[in-house]
Design a protein around this motif. Structure first.
Motif, mmCIF file in Angstrom:
data_model
loop_
_atom_site.group_PDB
_atom_site.id
_atom_site.type_symbol
_atom_site.label_atom_id
_atom_site.label_comp_id
_atom_site.label_asym_id
_atom_site.label_seq_id
_atom_site.Cartn_x
_atom_site.Cartn_y
_atom_site.Cartn_z
ATOM 1 N N SER A 412 0.826 -1.194 0.000
ATOM 2 C CA SER A 412 0.000 0.000 0.000
ATOM 3 C C SER A 412 0.869 1.256 0.000
ATOM 4 O O SER A 412 0.634 2.192 -0.767
ATOM 5 C CB SER A 412 -0.906 -0.029 1.229
ATOM 6 O OG SER A 412 -1.778 1.058 1.217
ATOM 7 N N LEU A 414 3.980 1.532 -1.020
ATOM 8 C CA LEU A 414 4.702 1.624 -2.293
ATOM 9 C C LEU A 414 3.800 2.103 -3.418
ATOM 10 O O LEU A 414 4.204 2.900 -4.261
ATOM 11 C CB LEU A 414 5.234 0.244 -2.680
ATOM 12 C CG LEU A 414 6.557 -0.185 -2.091
ATOM 13 C CD1 LEU A 414 6.819 -1.626 -2.486
ATOM 14 C CD2 LEU A 414 7.671 0.717 -2.584
ATOM 15 N N SER A 415 2.572 1.596 -3.422
ATOM 16 C CA SER A 415 1.684 1.912 -4.537
ATOM 17 C C SER A 415 1.344 3.394 -4.560
ATOM 18 O O SER A 415 1.033 3.937 -5.599
ATOM 19 C CB SER A 415 0.406 1.073 -4.464
ATOM 20 O OG SER A 415 -0.396 1.485 -3.376
ATOM 21 N N MET A 416 1.405 4.040 -3.419
ATOM 22 C CA MET A 416 1.049 5.454 -3.363
ATOM 23 C C MET A 416 2.280 6.359 -3.273
ATOM 24 O O MET A 416 2.159 7.563 -3.114
ATOM 25 C CB MET A 416 0.124 5.702 -2.160
ATOM 26 C CG MET A 416 -1.228 5.041 -2.303
ATOM 27 S SD MET A 416 -2.152 5.636 -3.735
ATOM 28 C CE MET A 416 -2.637 7.246 -3.126
ATOM 29 N N MET A 417 3.463 5.776 -3.368
ATOM 30 C CA MET A 417 4.697 6.556 -3.269
ATOM 31 C C MET A 417 4.716 7.660 -4.326
ATOM 32 O O MET A 417 4.502 7.405 -5.503
ATOM 33 C CB MET A 417 5.887 5.612 -3.450
ATOM 34 C CG MET A 417 7.220 6.311 -3.521
ATOM 35 S SD MET A 417 8.592 5.149 -3.341
ATOM 36 C CE MET A 417 8.321 4.058 -4.740
ATOM 37 N N LEU A 419 6.756 9.896 -6.390
ATOM 38 C CA LEU A 419 8.142 10.086 -6.827
ATOM 39 C C LEU A 419 8.433 11.527 -7.238
ATOM 40 O O LEU A 419 9.561 11.882 -7.476
ATOM 41 C CB LEU A 419 8.453 9.132 -7.983
ATOM 42 C CG LEU A 419 8.504 7.671 -7.539
ATOM 43 C CD1 LEU A 419 8.523 6.757 -8.742
ATOM 44 C CD2 LEU A 419 9.720 7.415 -6.659
ATOM 45 N N TYR A 420 7.405 12.364 -7.316
ATOM 46 C CA TYR A 420 7.652 13.764 -7.667
ATOM 47 C C TYR A 420 7.866 14.623 -6.421
ATOM 48 O O TYR A 420 8.037 15.818 -6.531
ATOM 49 C CB TYR A 420 6.473 14.332 -8.458
ATOM 50 C CG TYR A 420 6.153 13.549 -9.693
ATOM 51 C CD1 TYR A 420 7.153 13.287 -10.636
ATOM 52 C CD2 TYR A 420 4.880 13.057 -9.918
ATOM 53 C CE1 TYR A 420 6.872 12.560 -11.766
ATOM 54 C CE2 TYR A 420 4.596 12.336 -11.056
ATOM 55 C CZ TYR A 420 5.594 12.090 -11.977
ATOM 56 O OH TYR A 420 5.313 11.376 -13.098
#
Lengths: 543, 296
Positions: A412, A414-417, A419-420
């Motif tokens: 969960s 990771l999926s919402m990480m 990156l910006y």
């Protein structure tokens, strides 16, 4: 009867404590609250302590002996009880620092520092655990005085056993499961072994088990090639069983062996314990080391490493510019491992359920991550403390541990990480925010009968857990999963279900699960991925 | 009698009634299904909204083509012949090559018709974001502004149109190459709804992720609330790819947070629809200037 302990005596006692723990580790593993083969306390504590035994050098001074021992345990610490144990030993060592010998008063003082550090290790100390035993033990030594370590330890053990028996009254989950605290039981084993050593009762080493606990660092292939020069020689380490057939054990002296090995090598450490000799030596002629030792006995273990290979590893790791951010995640199962890498994890640490990684495993991953900021997803409640310990020990990056308690939570996050994200704070927020909305569903097989949460579980039943609470027990995995979902109060607010199916789930079961979920929750968005994890036939992120 | 003509194109998503009320003309792009080319008319004369998106749901690839040269030549020549200026407000140059071609045609015709001018404005947006600019232009024209003034106004104002939308599946955008987002956004993630804005250069940019359709709507509503200025005098524009009930739901959720004066909902036309896919919903409002530029 002794009122003082030297470094050598402590060494003998701790080795005996370690062996007693090792001997009892299966029993301690069985003191598991949940009927699930989760991160086993006995194994974790044993492996934690083995780092101390392995790292400590023969040393007459108590303080410096304990310092090396403590460092070893900090690095090899794994599992919550292991981390607490390592911090306890770290405190003990601080209390004994600079002492040639320790007195009973020194020991009591060291115990109080051990208690301080053990409690410091956890954010929210839970009573009814190893912490309670440490606290009660420290208090017991403050309140009582003894004339010898023999009496002191004997009384301490009796007291700790009593405290251990009362742990279920302090911690309801123990009471419900009908067990005493496993970490506390481990601590008692260690003290029992130490006390036995004082009485001259040496616990035999199980050579195979001892050596299996030693872990060797992965070798970088190709770092030592056909044209390389053997620049640093070999690091050799062995435990030799002296044999009656080969020598007179009673009259055996270590000195000639020391003299000989110093003539063909350096960095020598030599310890003798009754009929066992332990040697560590760096040499260019390991054949001579072996031949000489075998005049007197046979090897219980023998380990040898080309030090030039280790050297190349260190050089390699220093290359390359650092990334700004890198995620290090604990994974279990080949599917989960490769999937996590696909969605943004740079380095994975193998672990999860039965194999909890050590602080040192994390340190190796941190080095490999080679980044200014390292974000760690422990993905198991029994690994969070270890990750935090490693984060404290690591100095080359800012390490941020996100308290993910399951693979589902890790997914969960990771999926919402994001990156910006411009700052690490924003990045961390994007990963911690979704944790509020995720429920972890798990289906596994019960390892024993129990009754929890009003649900009767028979050994071999498939049980469904939501956020580590047993919600269902059924004859097959799919039933257990469906009943668990139905029992989940927050289910109606959920929008997305991601399922990682384990290595033991059949294609038919998977299809049945998909159909039944589709039928029961038509509005839910679902995804099914091969996780390949052992133990858990299903891990679900319910969001 | 109007002073100049306002043109838009197939991506402005303004229906016949509005076009009539505001006297707006448009040039058509085309879409291709199974090698058959159809004009993208704004009144859904060939495929209905449902028919069109059902084609996509059933796996039909829909390709699109920009406004053909002849369409610009015909439309612009007719205007100039009549002795009028025109303002053409195009689909974002990051999504369609139409504006480039329009400028070229306008330049060529300028020698022949030196007394009148075709002003080409890149909306840097599409769908009702572009449509809202067309309506603004028409209102300014009604106030008596000249073509030059209107074109300059829209050009200066275009980045104040804020877009926030989400797609049901990233697959269409990815296939069409019509989005900027990092690989991690494209990962095999279930239930992840990207929030897509139109950035400073008019490209669709997945600015953040949400999980689940309800959370995506919530985020769109938050972004409308955050970016709108003077909502009491603004219209909320919502477009959808054949999910009218979801558009209504989004409208209700936004209106709970922001007191828009009026709302206008329409279906996303086939050109934009082909690259966002069925299930897409997008909201537009006028407010703060967009400053984000998408990066990989």
């Amino acid at each position: 009867m002794s009122a003082f302990l030297t470094g050598r005596e402590l060494s003998t006692m701790l080795l005996n404590g370690y062996r007693n723990l090792l001997r009892n580790s299966d029993l301690i593993n069985d003191l598991n609250v949940f009927p699930v083969p989760d991160g086993d306390t006995g194994t974790n504590m044993t492996r934690t302590l083995s780092g101390g035994v392995g790292n400590a050098k023969d040393d007459a001074a108590a303080g410096s002996y304990m310092k090396a021992f403590a460092r070893g345990t900090l690095l090899s610490a794994r599992g919550n009880s292991g981390v607490i144990l390592s911090q306890f030993i770290h405190g003990l060592a601080e209390g004994m620092a600079d002492k040639e010998e320790i007195s009973l008063a020194d020991f009591a003082y060291a115990m109080s520092l051990g208690q301080r550090d053990a409690y410091h290790a956890v954010m929210k100390p839970t009573e009814g655990t190893i912490l309670t035993l440490i606290r009660q033990g420290a208090a017991f030594l403050q309140e009582n005085s003894f004339e010898s370590f023999e009496n002191c330890l004997k009384a301490l053990i009796a007291h700790l056993r009593d405290v251990l028996q009362h742990t279920p009254e302090l911690l309801p989950v123990l009471k419900e499961a009908g067990v005493v605290d496993s970490g506390g039981a481990g601590l008692v084993c260690i003290f029992e072994g130490m006390e036995a050593a004082l009485r001259g009762e040496v616990i035999e080493s199980d050579g195979a088990a001892d050596s299996s606990l030693k872990e060797t660092a992965p070798v970088t292939m190709g770092s030592f090639g056909p044209d390389s020069v053997l620049e640093y020689g070999y690091c050799t380490e062995f435990i030799l069983q002296l044999m009656h057939a080969k020598c007179d054990i009673a009259k055996f002296s270590l000195q000639p062996m020391i003299d000989y090995y110093e003539s063909i090598g350096d960095s020598l450490v030599a310890v003798m314990d009754c009929d066992i000799v332990k040697i560590h030596v760096h040499t260019f002629t390991p054949d001579k080391v072996i031949a000489y030792a075998r005049q007197f006995g046979e090897f219980l273990t023998f380990k040898m490493e080309n030090m030039s290979v280790q050297h190349s590893e260190v050089v390699e790791q220093k290359q390359g510019p650092k990334d700004k951010y890198a995620v290090v995640a604990v994974t279990c199962g080949e599917g989960i491992d490769s999937y996590f890498k696909e969605i943004g994890v740079k380095v994975t640490v193998s672990g999860g359920q039965t194999q909890n990684p050590s602080a040192e495993d994390f340190l190796a991953a941190f080095r490999k991550a080679n980044s200014q900021h390292i974000i760690v997803l422990p993905n198991n409640s029994n690994i969070i403390l270890t990750a935090r310990q490693a984060a404290d020990l690591y100095t080359d990056a800012q390490v941020h541990v996100i308290d993910t308690k399951s693979m589902a939570e890790g997914y969960s996050a990771l999926s919402m990480m994001d990156l910006y994200a411009d700052t690490v704070e924003e990045l961390l927020e994007s990963m911690t925010m979704p944790l509020e909305g995720v429920t972890t569903g798990q289906v596994t097989t019960a390892t024993r009968d129990t009754c929890m949460n009003g649900i009767t579980v028979k050994q071999g039943d498939h049980i469904g857990l939501a956020d580590h609470k047993i919600l269902s027990a059924a004859a097959n995995a799919v039933d257990a999963a469906m009943e668990m979902l139905q029992a989940l109060e927050e289910m109606e607010d959920k929008q997305v279900l991601t399922v990682f199916y384990g290595e033991d789930l059949t294609d038919e079961e998977l299809e049945e699960l998909q159909n039944r979920v589709e039928e029961a929750y038509p509005l839910l968005e679902t995804g099914y991925l091969y996780g390949g994890q052992p133990v858990y036939s299903l891990i679900m992120a319910i969001e | 009698m109007k002073k100049f003509v306002i043109f838009s194109d197939s991506t402005c998503d303004l229906n016949a009634e509005l076009r009539k009320t505001y006297d707006i003309e448009y040039v058509q792009m085309n879409y291709v299904v199974d090698d058959q080319e159809y004009p993208a008319d704004l009144d859904w004369g060939i495929h209905s909204v449902k028919e069109f998106y059902d084609l996509m749901r059933n796996g039909k690839r829909v390709r699109t083509t920009q406004v053909p040269r002849e369409a610009f030549e015909t439309a612009f020549t007719k205007t100039l012949e009549a002795g009028m200026d025109a303002v053409y407000i195009s689909c974002s140059s990051a999504l369609s090559g139409s504006i480039g071609l329009a400028r070229l045609v306008a330049q060529e015709l300028s020698e022949q018709y030196p007394n009148n001018k075709i002003y080409c404005v890149d909306s840097l947006c599409s769908s009702l974001g572009q449509g809202s600019m067309v309506l603004t232009a028409a209102k300014l024209r009604a106030e008596g502004k000249s073509a030059a003034e209107v074109a300059a106004y829209v050009e200066a104002d275009r980045l104040k149109v804020n877009q926030a939308g989400t797609v049901d599946s990233m697959e269409y955008l990815r296939r069409a190459g019509r989005i900027k987002a990092s690989k991690a956004f494209f990962g095999n993630l279930f239930g992840i709804k990207p929030i897509i804005i139109s950035d400073v250069i008019g490209q669709n940019f997945a600015v953040k992720k949400t999980k689940g359709a309800a959370n995506a709507r919530k985020e769109i509503a938050n972004m409308m609330a955050e970016n709108v200025i003077d909502p009491e005098n603004q219209c909320l524009y919502i477009t959808h790819a054949d999910v009218p009930e979801v558009a209504e739901q989004l409208k209700a959720e936004i209106l709970l947070q922001v007191p828009f004066k009026e709302t206008y909902i329409s279906a996303i036309g086939p050109i934009v629809g082909a690259s966002v896919g069925p299930g897409t919903i997008i909201a537009f409002c006028h407010g703060k200037e967009v400053t984000i530029e998408g990066k990989e």
